[in-house]
Each structure stands twice: as C-alpha cells, then as structure tokens.
Design a protein around this motif. Structure first.
Motif, PDB file in Angstrom:
ATOM      1  N   ASP A 179     -72.014  27.788   5.292  1.00 58.75           N
ATOM      2  CA  ASP A 179     -72.172  29.014   6.088  1.00 58.75           C
ATOM      3  C   ASP A 179     -73.071  28.695   7.295  1.00 58.75           C
ATOM      4  OD1 ASP A 179     -71.983  31.658   6.913  1.00 58.75           O
ATOM      5  OD2 ASP A 179     -73.532  32.392   5.542  1.00 58.75           O
ATOM      6  N   ARG A 204     -87.740  35.642  10.267  1.00 64.34           N
ATOM      7  CA  ARG A 204     -86.659  36.611  10.209  1.00 64.34           C
ATOM      8  C   ARG A 204     -86.106  36.423   8.801  1.00 64.34           C
ATOM      9  NH1 ARG A 204     -81.002  36.026   8.898  1.00 64.34           N
ATOM     10  NH2 ARG A 204     -79.901  37.766   9.830  1.00 64.34           N
ATOM     11  N   ASP A 238     -83.484  36.766   6.040  1.00 61.85           N
ATOM     12  CA  ASP A 238     -82.046  36.956   5.845  1.00 61.85           C
ATOM     13  C   ASP A 238     -81.768  37.915   4.684  1.00 61.85           C
ATOM     14  OD1 ASP A 238     -79.335  35.897   6.654  1.00 61.85           O
ATOM     15  OD2 ASP A 238     -79.275  35.419   4.520  1.00 61.85           O
ATOM     16  N   HIS A 284     -75.534  37.094  15.946  1.00 63.07           N
ATOM     17  CA  HIS A 284     -74.536  36.083  15.575  1.00 63.07           C
ATOM     18  C   HIS A 284     -73.528  36.578  14.548  1.00 63.07           C
ATOM     19  CE1 HIS A 284     -77.418  36.060  12.397  1.00 63.07           C
ATOM     20  NE2 HIS A 284     -76.706  35.231  11.683  1.00 63.07           N
ATOM     21  N   ASP A 285     -73.692  37.803  14.062  1.00 57.36           N
ATOM     22  CA  ASP A 285     -72.770  38.314  13.041  1.00 57.36           C
ATOM     23  C   ASP A 285     -71.786  39.354  13.572  1.00 57.36           C
ATOM     24  OD1 ASP A 285     -73.791  36.811  10.913  1.00 57.36           O
ATOM     25  OD2 ASP A 285     -75.382  38.277  10.539  1.00 57.36           O
ATOM     26  N   ARG A 328     -66.743  35.534  13.003  1.00 60.40           N
ATOM     27  CA  ARG A 328     -67.934  35.550  13.850  1.00 60.40           C
ATOM     28  C   ARG A 328     -67.973  34.406  14.854  1.00 60.40           C
ATOM     29  NH1 ARG A 328     -71.901  35.674   8.795  1.00 60.40           N
ATOM     30  NH2 ARG A 328     -70.426  34.029   8.272  1.00 60.40           N
TER      31      ARG A 328
HETATM   32  C1  NOJ Z   1     -76.825  37.304   7.101  1.00 60.14           C
HETATM   33  C2  NOJ Z   1     -76.720  36.324   8.207  1.00 60.14           C
HETATM   34  O1  NOJ Z   1     -77.071  36.936   9.423  1.00 60.14           O
HETATM   35  C3  NOJ Z   1     -75.316  35.790   8.181  1.00 60.14           C
HETATM   36  O2  NOJ Z   1     -75.028  35.028   9.311  1.00 60.14           O
HETATM   37  C4  NOJ Z   1     -75.144  35.009   6.905  1.00 60.14           C
HETATM   38  O3  NOJ Z   1     -73.811  34.546   6.829  1.00 60.14           O
HETATM   39  C5  NOJ Z   1     -75.458  35.870   5.693  1.00 60.14           C
HETATM   40  N1  NOJ Z   1     -76.670  36.598   5.860  1.00 60.14           N
HETATM   41  C6  NOJ Z   1     -75.597  35.033   4.448  1.00 60.14           C
HETATM   42  O4  NOJ Z   1     -76.791  34.302   4.500  1.00 60.14           O
END
Ligand code: NOJ
Ligand code: MG
Length: 531
Positions: free
Chosen positions: A64, A202, A204, A325-326, A393
């Motif tokens: 990821d 930050r 997550d 980024h999401d 994304r």
């Molecule tokens: C949130 C993050 O912003 C995202 O990019 C990530 O894929 C997921 N959490 C899992 O860690």
C-alpha cells in the motif's frame, strides 16, 4: 531555526503534504526520495510553507505504498536511509520548516517481524499484539470488509488455525490496541522519531485502532463500493480510542512543542471533532475532511465551515484541507473548463484565510489535476480492485510537475506513475515566472498571512453577502482583514467596508478602498485590511 518553546506553532503554520514517491527523485530510480525533498527545500521556503507532513517513508514491502510498514524505526532504501532523514530534518529546521511524520499504527505490514512471530504460534509473546479469531467452518467471524480488496477482512492463518483481521489489504494485519505490550512497542516507535527531532505525527486511520469488543457485524448502509454497503460502527470509530489519544498526547507533550494530527475514518466531522478531547487532552488536531466531499459553492463551504466550528470543543483549533493522497485533487473535482483556474484561486483564498490551520497537498499550488491513467499503469490496490470505477488514488499521486523537461523535472528516469499530460504548460518553472499564475497567487496569500497575523490567529465573523459570495472578517489586536470570495462565474455586488486593498484585482494592492458597493467579477477575490 525553529523555536522549541513555541508550543502553539501548528496553529499558525501552513502545512504542505508531500507524497514522497512523487515529489522529487534524486537518484534516478523513478521514485521520489528524501534527498529529493531536501533538494526542494528552497522551493518550499519560497512558497512560504511552515511545516511538512510527509507520507510514510519507512521500511515497507509497498503493498500500500508505505502504509504497510515492516520496520517502524528505519527508512525504506527506496527513500534513502536514516541519515537522509536526519539531514532533511536538520536542513528543514535550519529554514524554520517543521516535519511531521506519518505514524501508521492501526496495522503493520504482514512482513513485519512482529506479525511473522505472532502468526507462528499462539504461544508466541507477540501473538496477542494482533487480532485473531478461531476458524470455525468456512464462514468468517463477521461481515467486516477489506476496503482495498473488496472482500471479507478476515484471512486464514494456517499455523494457528485462526483468522487475522485486515480491513485495507490482506498485507496490513491489524493490531490489538487492547494489548498493553503492543501499546508499549508503538509508543517506543513514536519516541524513536520524536528523539530524532520529528515535530509530530499524522496518525493514520487513528479512529480505527479499536474494534468492537464483541466483534459485531456492521449494519447495512446504502454506501456503494468501496464501502460495500456497510456503516463502520463496529470495525472502527469505537469510544475506547480516546484513552489511547490521551496517552499519545501525554507522550507528545512530554517532548515539548510536538503535535499530533489524527486521520479519522468515517465521514463524520463530529467524530473528528471529538478526537480533540473535552479538555484539550487528546489530539492537537483531527483532520476535517468535509471540504473534500463538498460540491462547489459559497453556501456549501460556508455551511461546512460553520458546522465544523460549532462541533469543535472549547479550546480546540480548526483545520481545513481541500486535497490529499486519498481523494481526487480539488482542481479536478471543481474543474469548469476555462473557469477552472478562477475556481482554484477562490479555493486557495478560502483555505488560507479561514480560521484554522490549512493543509496543502503537493502540486495544488500549480493546479495539478487528475488525468486519466491507463489500466496498465495503475498501481494503487484500491484502484486495481475497483477498476473501472473511479475510486483509484493513482491520479492524485502523479509526479510533481517542476518544469517542461522530460519527466517534468521530477527525475532522470521514467517515474513510477505517468506524469500528467498537461505538464508542458502547467509546471512550477512556468508559473513562478508568471506574476499572474496560480503559484504566485498561493505565494502571495501565504505572504499576506505572515504580514497580517489577524488572518492566522484572529477571531472570525461572517459578513453579509449575496448567495454566491462567501465573506468574512478576521480581527486581531485592532487590525481587521475582510475577505470576499465570488464563487460564481457571474459578476456579483458586495457592500465592502473601508480599508486598504490587500489582494485581488478589484483595486490595486495598497490603494484605499472606500466603503460602499463594489462589483466582484467572476471568481474574483477581494481582501481588504483595516486598522
Ligand atoms: C489512510 C491512508 O491515508 C491511506 O492512504 C492508506 O491506504 C490507509 N490509511 C491504510 O493505511
Ligand atoms: Mg529515487
């Protein structure tokens, strides 16, 4: 240099998020890296940002893209090494720029030695660091889902005859935060970065750390993919998380001026607001994602901001984000043909003048958009599992567009994701040279914030304005800044108060503005200061 006694710096800072794979590639492997970021610090200073949040650069199998960590205390060789981080941090601090790192501790990578030990035997001391359920027949324990795989979140582990839980990809097994030893290990990793001098975290999916103690199935909801028709009330967003936030806050506070900003998972601003704690004893900030899901319009954004201000507990400080980024970049979300740039200017003024810490996403300062990425070039697990639906994304993570040279100046090799097709016309070099560019608009607004503390920490009051106009005023120590934003493609009249023009083309900057009716052209911004 940074001032370590300034414990409220994050309230005043303009944050800039860097997705490190995509910012600048110093060693020519097609992937951005820490040295690449260091080489661009002069650029970031010139833009005027005060703090960086860098998405994960830790050791990772990259299932990821770094949000699956296999060593919390090392840098992935793709991005460099610990010395590169030290060097970047020192150089950033030298310029007064702080760095917040991404703490991904809802889950680790399945290749983390902790998980490898945990899955080997029920007797391993680390077994209890993760979440397990006995396999009884073929049916998984409940209906929880893997967001990025579009299937059940429970995966069998043959060695122990149990399921483990992974709600993103199968390669991101989730920790059991009820386990005290796990907590200790995570706080140890946090200390590691704080000791190195990182300015905060930050966090997550911070509201996902705890799952329902009874592992109840999530109720049905009309959400379509990627949420697969469920409300996340039992697999995340549990109240127990507040206890951990208090522990994290105590840890951060013991280091002085560090900060925590949590990503809350669930689209509810009330949930985010609650993460500040009732006594300002949890996270310093929780991301307010509401702008990411708002349609364009003065009413829509004002409603959103008003609601956020209302929800925040006493003493909590707001924040705003338009892109990350999401999600799809806001330039793309609000695109409107020839009006797209005008809208981007209005959006920038809103983000940088509202009361609250602004978070910029790399490239928004030049209006980077989301292009079409051919299927063969897709990398994001969510994009691959939901293709051809528009949830991927990758389009928001394309290489930074520095200039019109090959690979847009990102680096000498072909980048890991294709560069946007518009880079020859839309890039940093071209926009820096053009005084009317979006880049110069961002830089001038950030300068204005520095010149007018009312814009940073002043009180805020809404001003009366026609429906398409969002107008407010910021006041501090006898100094006032009025902001008028025309969200429409038509001319609108506003009643302005007297002052000195500070930004926008309604009147030349520095000229006196008399009280009375003024016409705001399409997507025009007008900022007026007063003593
Ligand atoms: C949130 C993050 O912003 C995202 O990019 C990530 O894929 C997921 N959490 C899992 O860690
Ligand atoms: Mg590289």
């Amino acid at each position: 240099m940074i001032d370590r006694t300034d414990s409220g710096w994050w309230r005043d800072a303009v944050f800039y998020q860097i997705y490190p794979r995509s910012f600048s590639d110093s060693d020519g492997d097609g992937i951005g890296d820490l040295r690449g970021i260091e080489e661009r610090l002069a650029y970031l200073s010139e833009l005027g940002v005060d703090a960086l949040w860098i998405s994960p650069f830790f050791k990772s199998p990259m299932k990821d893209f770094g949000y699956d960590i296999s060593d919390y205390e090392d840098v992935d060789p793709i991005f460099g090494g610990l010395d590169d981080f030290r060097s970047l941090l020192a150089a950033a601090h030298e310029r007064g720029i702080r760095i917040v790192v991404d703490l991904v501790v809802n889950h680790s990578s399945d290749e983390h030695p902790w998980f490898e030990a945990a899955r080997s035997s029920k007797d391993d001391p680390r077994h209890g660091w993760y979440i397990w359920k006995p396999i009884e027949g073929r049916k998984p324990p409940n209906n929880w889902i893997s967001l990025f795989e579009q299937r059940s979140a429970w995966y069998p582990n043959e060695e122990t005859g149990e399921w483990y839980l992974a709600t993103f990809t199968r390669n991101q097994p989730e920790f059991d935060w009820r386990n005290p030893e796990l907590r200790k290990a995570i706080y140890g990793a946090a200390r590691f970065w704080l000791d190195l001098g990182a300015d905060g975290f930050r966090m997550d999916v911070a509201t996902a750390y705890f799952k329902d103690a009874k592992y109840r199935s999530n109720p049905f909801s009309w959400n379509l993919v990627p949420d697969l028709l469920q409300k996340h009330v039992y697999d995340r967003n549990r109240p127990e998380v507040h206890g951990v936030f208090k522990e994290f806050r105590a840890l951060a506070d013991s280091y002085g001026d560090r900060m925590l900003i949590g990503e809350t998972h669930g689209l509810d601003p009330a949930l985010a607001a609650s993460c500040h704690g009732e006594r300002d004893d949890e996270l310093h900030m929780a991301f307010n994602f509401d702008f990411l899901f708002r349609p364009w319009g003065a009413r829509s954004f004002r409603e959103s901001a008003e609601r956020w201000y209302r929800l925040l507990p006493e003493g909590a400080w707001p924040n705003f984000t338009l892109s990350n980024h999401d999600q799809k970049r806001h330039y793309y979300r609000y695109r409107a043909g020839a009006d797209s740039d005008g809208r981007a200017r209005v959006a920038a003024a809103m983000l940088l003048c509202l009361r609250g810490t602004p978070f910029l996403y790399y490239g928004e300062e030049i209006g980077m958009t989301c292009g079409r990425i051919p299927k063969a070039a897709l990398r994001d697990p969510l994009g691959l599992s939901t293709w051809p639906l528009p949830f991927g994304r990758d389009a928001s993570r394309t290489p930074m567009q520095w200039d019109d040279s090959p690979n847009a100046g990102f680096g000498p090799a072909e980048p890991w994701l294709p560069v946007n097709a518009d880079y020859k016309a839309k890039n940093v070099a071209a926009q820096r040279a053009d005084p009317d560019s979006l880049w110069n608009w961002y830089a001038s607004l950030i300068r204005l914030r520095k010149a007018e503390p009312a814009l940073v920490s002043g009180d805020m009051a809404w001003l009366d304005a026609p429906a398409d106009v969002m107008a407010w005023s910021r006041t501090r120590e006898g100094r006032t800044v009025d902001v008028y934003l025309n969200f429409s493609g038509k001319t609108r009249s506003v009643d302005v108060r007297a002052g000195i023009a500070a930004a926008g083309t309604v009147a030349p900057a520095g000229s006196e503005v008399a009280a009375g009716e003024r016409r705001l052209g399409p997507y025009e911004v007008f900022i007026v200061t007063r003593r």
